[in-house]
Enzyme design. Structure first.
Site, PDB file in Angstrom:
ATOM      1  N   TYR A   1      -1.507  -1.747   9.780  1.00 20.50           N
ATOM      2  CA  TYR A   1      -1.465  -1.757   8.847  1.00 20.50           C
ATOM      3  C   TYR A   1      -0.529  -1.270   7.875  1.00 20.50           C
ATOM      4  CZ  TYR A   1      -3.449  -1.606   4.280  1.00 20.50           C
ATOM      5  OH  TYR A   1      -3.686  -1.704   2.441  1.00 20.50           O
TER       6      TYR A   1
ATOM      7  N   SER B   1       1.366  -1.364  -0.354  1.00 22.15           N
ATOM      8  CA  SER B   1       0.164   0.220   0.008  1.00 22.15           C
ATOM      9  C   SER B   1       0.966   1.497  -0.142  1.00 22.15           C
ATOM     10  CB  SER B   1      -0.615   0.100   1.051  1.00 22.15           C
ATOM     11  OG  SER B   1      -1.636   1.947   1.191  1.00 22.15           O
TER      12      SER B   1
END
Length: 248
Positions: A157, A144
């Protein structure tokens, strides 16, 4: 089922029931690949995807399970080999993104779940991939652009995806001589349910303006990058590709 004699390239796409994974499965099917559409818990969207692909003349099947379990990951590869004769492309798009929360306020059970799904799931799929992908194959994992942007509230995350980025060049080197590439795609803000969940319109608009292209990414934008890595990009290996419209 018996193995197919069809020489068509075969792709396994995890997280195929929605968002980026669904767009990737559709794109690879349109590219002429047979697709195993893997889903975690909800079979209906995956079965609908398979129906759409087959109605368009493609080959596809759905298979479910929690890929952070190594036995489930192995079973997905077994399914692909039994139905289509082997695997050429693995796209591991399955993952979870919790709502942004300062680390001090995260429940530890939630931290563990993020690591289990995003990191251990990637390792389980990667282990089967390096053992079983055919020559000329490609493993494509997902990170990401949150890592580069360093948004507050995303520590677990980002940690889970940082591990994915770390193993990419290692796997590429471990596959020396096998003619199998390993790359990671790091999308920026992309209009998927996973990303939009819990965000108000003002936040979404602000994120859309950050990229020089002044919009959110679409799942098809990411699928285009995956299509390149899954087919013609044989000289791109061990790399992280940020597909984020220039946001970072």
């Amino acid at each position: 089922m018996t193995a197919s004699s069809n020489p068509t390239r075969v792709a396994l796409v995890t997280g195929a029931s929605g968002g980026i994974g669904r767009a990737v499965a559709q794109r690879l099917a349109a590219d002429g690949q047979a697709v195993v559409a893997a889903y975690a818990g909800n079979a209906a969207p995956a079965e609908q995807l398979v129906a759409e692909i087959t109605a368009a003349g493609g080959q596809a099947l759905a298979a479910g399970g929690d890929v952070s379990d190594p036995a489930v990951a192995a079973a997905l590869f077994d399914t692909a080999e039994q139905r289509f004769g082997g695997l050429d492309v693995v796209v591991h798009a399955a993952g979870i993104m919790p709502l942004p929360t300062p680390l001090a306020e995260f429940a530890w059970e939630q931290v563990e779940r993020v690591i289990r799904v995003n990191t251990l799931g990637t390792l389980a799929i990667a282990q089967q991939s390096v053992r079983r992908l055919r020559a000329g194959g490609a493993l494509i994992t997902f990170s990401s652009s949150v890592l580069a942007l360093a948004f507050p509230g995303y520590a677990p995350y980002a940690a889970s995806k940082g591990a994915v980025e770390a193993i990419t060049p290692i796997l590429a080197r471990e596959l020396r001589g096998r003619d199998v590439t390993v790359n990671t795609v790091a999308p920026g803000p992309t209009a998927t349910p996973l990303f939009l969940d819990g965000k108000d319109e003002a936040t979404i608009a602000r994120l859309a303006r950050q990229a020089p292209l002044e919009r959110l990414g679409e799942p098809g934008d990411i699928a285009e990058v995956v299509s390149f890595l899954a087919g013609p990009a044989r000289w791109v290996n061990g790399q992280l590709l940020r597909a984020n419209g220039g946001i970072a």
